[in-house]
Design a protein around this motif. Structure first.
Motif, mmCIF file in Angstrom:
data_model
loop_
_atom_site.group_PDB
_atom_site.id
_atom_site.type_symbol
_atom_site.label_atom_id
_atom_site.label_comp_id
_atom_site.label_asym_id
_atom_site.label_seq_id
_atom_site.Cartn_x
_atom_site.Cartn_y
_atom_site.Cartn_z
ATOM 1 N N ARG A 30 0.830 -1.201 0.000
ATOM 2 C CA ARG A 30 0.000 0.000 0.000
ATOM 3 C C ARG A 30 0.862 1.248 0.000
ATOM 4 N N ARG A 31 0.429 2.232 -0.773
ATOM 5 C CA ARG A 31 1.149 3.507 -0.808
ATOM 6 C C ARG A 31 0.574 4.521 0.179
ATOM 7 N N VAL A 32 -0.604 4.223 0.706
ATOM 8 C CA VAL A 32 -1.247 5.146 1.648
ATOM 9 C C VAL A 32 -1.606 4.404 2.927
ATOM 10 N N LYS A 33 -1.700 5.156 4.024
ATOM 11 C CA LYS A 33 -2.134 4.570 5.285
ATOM 12 C C LYS A 33 -3.640 4.344 5.251
ATOM 13 N N GLY A 34 -4.082 3.333 5.992
ATOM 14 C CA GLY A 34 -5.511 3.129 6.158
ATOM 15 C C GLY A 34 -6.202 2.626 4.908
ATOM 16 N N LEU A 35 -7.489 2.925 4.826
ATOM 17 C CA LEU A 35 -8.303 2.483 3.698
ATOM 18 C C LEU A 35 -8.064 3.348 2.465
ATOM 19 N N ARG A 36 -8.191 2.737 1.298
ATOM 20 C CA ARG A 36 -8.190 3.497 0.049
ATOM 21 C C ARG A 36 -9.590 4.068 -0.178
ATOM 22 N N ARG A 37 -9.657 5.089 -1.035
ATOM 23 C CA ARG A 37 -10.964 5.679 -1.345
ATOM 24 C C ARG A 37 -11.918 4.642 -1.934
ATOM 25 N N GLU A 38 -11.403 3.816 -2.855
ATOM 26 C CA GLU A 38 -12.281 2.836 -3.495
ATOM 27 C C GLU A 38 -12.791 1.792 -2.497
ATOM 28 N N GLU A 39 -12.032 1.534 -1.438
ATOM 29 C CA GLU A 39 -12.473 0.583 -0.418
ATOM 30 C C GLU A 39 -13.584 1.193 0.438
ATOM 31 N N VAL A 40 -13.444 2.465 0.771
ATOM 32 C CA VAL A 40 -14.521 3.147 1.506
ATOM 33 C C VAL A 40 -15.789 3.146 0.661
ATOM 34 N N ALA A 41 -15.647 3.482 -0.606
ATOM 35 C CA ALA A 41 -16.804 3.524 -1.502
ATOM 36 C C ALA A 41 -17.479 2.158 -1.587
ATOM 37 N N GLN A 42 -16.680 1.119 -1.721
ATOM 38 C CA GLN A 42 -17.230 -0.238 -1.806
ATOM 39 C C GLN A 42 -17.986 -0.604 -0.532
ATOM 40 N N LEU A 43 -17.394 -0.349 0.605
ATOM 41 C CA LEU A 43 -18.009 -0.710 1.878
ATOM 42 C C LEU A 43 -19.253 0.123 2.181
ATOM 43 N N ALA A 44 -19.282 1.371 1.697
ATOM 44 C CA ALA A 44 -20.414 2.263 1.958
ATOM 45 C C ALA A 44 -21.471 2.203 0.856
ATOM 46 N N ALA A 45 -21.244 1.365 -0.143
ATOM 47 C CA ALA A 45 -22.194 1.192 -1.253
ATOM 48 C C ALA A 45 -22.453 2.499 -1.996
ATOM 49 N N VAL A 46 -21.361 3.214 -2.321
ATOM 50 C CA VAL A 46 -21.445 4.402 -3.176
ATOM 51 C C VAL A 46 -20.390 4.257 -4.261
#
Length: 259
Positions: A30-46
């Motif tokens: 991973r190049r960033v700490k924590g969740l990626r934007r696409e992972e947040v989007a996937q989990l939040a159904a957006v």
């Protein structure tokens, strides 16, 4: 800092604080700490693009339900969720500009709380009134200019006030996070922005802590004050909003037994 920037930095920091492993995502490469934007989007159904635009502070159509799902994914506390809704959807309430003329009954109540310290504070943390016990045991606000009688200003740029605060770093972080929460919740922002502008110019500690984007509420808590004799007095405190005076709070301090 604009509200668009508040959205950006708040969501970015909270996303970085969530471990990918908590949701079963790989943690290596991973190049960033924590969740990626696409992972947040996937989990939040957006959609990824929608979440990206939200995090960038763009003007988009936003539903309360989508924000709630994002809050759950990012594991936001109730206070943090309120803050997110305030900076994205707008203010939950619109208190009138704080009056500097307090009703006689509020003044009488604060005076009657002697020998316990009590004072009146506005949402932007201006100190509006205090009783004799607060002056003697907490701080003598009459010793500073009226424009400087503000808890956040005193915390960061008044050396006398800073000296009396035990565990200053923790207390300062809590004060600034409560101020940020109040700032997001109210429409009358000029009084808040005047405090922010002053501190941004005069305090490196403020600039550093302001960028943490932490939020909290001042309801009840603990306070430790260093007296002139060097002894530490410990208090529990309660903050109560005055009915019919939105954005005006009475703070009551009770000394801890044996302090």
């Amino acid at each position: 800092m604009s509200r668009n920037q508040d959205v950006k930095y708040f969501l970015t920091r909270r996303r970085e604080a969530v471990s990918p492993a908590e949701y079963g995502f790989a943690t290596t490469g991973r190049r960033v700490k924590g969740l990626r934007r696409e992972e947040v989007a996937q989990l939040a159904a957006v959609s990824v693009s929608w979440y990206t635009w939200l995090e960038q502070g763009r003007s988009i159509s936003i539903s309360h339900g989508a924000l709630q799902r994002i809050a759950r994914v990012l594991k936001l506390s109730p206070v943090e969720q309120d803050y997110l809704e305030d900076i994205v959807l707008g203010h939950r309430h619109s208190p009138a500009r704080t009056s500097r003329q307090l009703p006689e009954e509020v003044i009488a109540m604060v005076d009657a709380l002697n020998p316990h310290p009590a004072f009146v504070r506005s949402a932007n943390m201006d100190i509006l009134y205090w009783n004799e016990a607060a002056k003697n045991e907490i701080f003598d606000w009459s010793a500073v200019e009226a424009n400087d009688r503000n808890s956040l200003k005193l915390m960061f740029i008044n050396s006398d006030y800073r000296k009396i605060i035990h565990d200053w770093d923790t207390a300062a972080k809590h004060t600034i996070s409560a101020f940020r929460s109040n700032y997001a919740a109210g429409k009358q922002t000029e009084e808040f922005e005047a405090v922010i502008s002053t501190l941004d110019q005069q305090s490196a500690d403020f600039r550093r802590m302001w960028n943490y984007h932490d939020v909290s509420k001042i309801g009840t808590g603990n306070k430790a004050i260093i007296g002139k004799d060097g002894n530490i007095s410990r208090y529990t405190y309660t903050s109560l909003e005055v009915e019919n005076l939105p954005g005006v709070f009475v703070l009551f301090y009770l000394k801890t037994p044996g302090s």
